[in-house]
Design an enzyme around this catalytic site. Sequence first.
Site, mmCIF file in Angstrom:
data_model
loop_
_atom_site.group_PDB
_atom_site.id
_atom_site.type_symbol
_atom_site.label_atom_id
_atom_site.label_comp_id
_atom_site.label_asym_id
_atom_site.label_seq_id
_atom_site.Cartn_x
_atom_site.Cartn_y
_atom_site.Cartn_z
ATOM 1 C CG ASN A 101 -1.714 1.218 1.428
ATOM 2 O OD1 ASN A 101 -1.800 2.056 0.531
ATOM 3 N ND2 ASN A 101 -2.325 1.368 2.608
ATOM 4 C CD1 TRP A 102 3.576 1.250 -2.914
ATOM 5 C CD2 TRP A 102 3.621 2.549 -4.745
ATOM 6 N NE1 TRP A 102 4.396 0.657 -3.844
ATOM 7 C CE2 TRP A 102 4.446 1.432 -4.977
ATOM 8 C CE3 TRP A 102 3.487 3.504 -5.757
ATOM 9 C CZ2 TRP A 102 5.144 1.248 -6.176
ATOM 10 C CZ3 TRP A 102 4.172 3.320 -6.962
ATOM 11 C CH2 TRP A 102 4.997 2.203 -7.155
ATOM 12 C CE LYS A 103 -0.093 3.257 4.881
ATOM 13 N NZ LYS A 103 -0.125 3.371 6.333
ATOM 14 C CG HIS A 137 -6.016 2.005 5.277
ATOM 15 N ND1 HIS A 137 -5.566 2.956 6.158
ATOM 16 C CD2 HIS A 137 -5.014 1.125 5.118
ATOM 17 C CE1 HIS A 137 -4.325 2.657 6.516
ATOM 18 N NE2 HIS A 137 -3.966 1.544 5.895
ATOM 19 C CD GLU A 185 -2.956 5.550 6.821
ATOM 20 O OE1 GLU A 185 -2.919 5.574 5.580
ATOM 21 O OE2 GLU A 185 -2.058 5.027 7.510
ATOM 22 C CD GLU A 226 -3.855 -2.478 7.434
ATOM 23 O OE1 GLU A 226 -2.780 -2.806 6.919
ATOM 24 O OE2 GLU A 226 -4.358 -1.348 7.294
ATOM 25 N N GLY A 282 2.145 2.183 10.944
ATOM 26 C CA GLY A 282 3.098 3.275 10.841
ATOM 27 C C GLY A 282 3.832 3.585 12.134
ATOM 28 C CB SER A 333 4.780 -1.960 12.180
ATOM 29 O OG SER A 333 4.424 -0.610 12.422
ATOM 30 N N GLY A 356 2.718 -1.204 4.431
ATOM 31 C CA GLY A 356 2.798 0.219 4.110
ATOM 32 C C GLY A 356 4.240 0.646 3.910
HETATM 33 P P1 PGA Z 1 2.619 0.265 7.799
HETATM 34 O O1 PGA Z 1 1.166 0.488 7.104
HETATM 35 O O2 PGA Z 1 3.153 -1.021 7.224
HETATM 36 O O3 PGA Z 1 3.415 1.463 7.414
HETATM 37 O O4 PGA Z 1 2.371 0.152 9.259
HETATM 38 C C1 PGA Z 1 0.293 -0.571 6.909
HETATM 39 C C2 PGA Z 1 -1.006 -0.081 6.317
HETATM 40 O O5 PGA Z 1 -1.443 1.028 6.659
HETATM 41 O O6 PGA Z 1 -1.629 -0.750 5.486
#
Ligand code: PGA
Length: 254
Positions: free
Chosen positions: A9-11, A95, A97, A167, A173, A212, A233
Amino acid sequence: MHPPLIVGNWKMYKTASEGREFIRDFLKLYTAKSSVDVAIAPPFTAIHSLHEALQSSPITLAAQNVFCEHEGAFTGEVSPPMLKDLGCTSVILGHSERRQHFGEDNDLINRKVHSALSHQLRPILCVGELLREREAGQTNAVIEKQLLEGLKDISAEHMGQMTIAYEPVWAIGTGKAATVDQATEVHTLIGAVLENTWGTKRETIRIVYGGSVNPDNADSLFQSPQINGALVGKACLNPDSFVKIIGSAHRSLN
Ligand code: PGA
């Protein structure tokens, strides 16, 4: 059982040209392993150029979001047919976010799941508890509610198209992944909710872990038979660490 699934997931990282550069470097390191499915979810603006760059590889494209209508006066939104046309085969929905910064609730997420499924885009539905919810002993209740509301009125047949991503919000993150035991416990709960409500057999659906995941903890996470892959991520933004995580998933099968 499906092969494990690793989704990057490149966000909101990488322009289209940076994305092309990434794929060039990544494909030099990556040896396709039919035992692991790999998908990349770039920002909308990089989907087209990644589709071209990935043409001769088995890597599939996922979107990070989609709107629930197929067309109309919805300024700034993108529809399932638009994503399909660009070569996406799956879409990340719910997600944390999006829940946190864009006010997406289970009802909207549910409408998006229905819309994606009706256009043959496979949803990757994210569920996860906040730290204060975990500390208050509410994890199971939160996950169950997100599943029952997010998947409301989805047919048992369509459940076969779904992937669930557990998640925990406190792990995203933060560099502080869930332990294998914590993830295994919630994955087991998710499997039980799906089986009790939709009759979905555990082996017919992938439940992946996100939060993470990195090359140092991937081996141990994938040792759990309940963890059928990862939503990655930060560590997917670097070709080397993304390839290492895919390698861990491959090794876990032997
Ligand atoms: P992260 O993000 O690996 O940076 O914790 C995971 C995600 O949000 O899908």
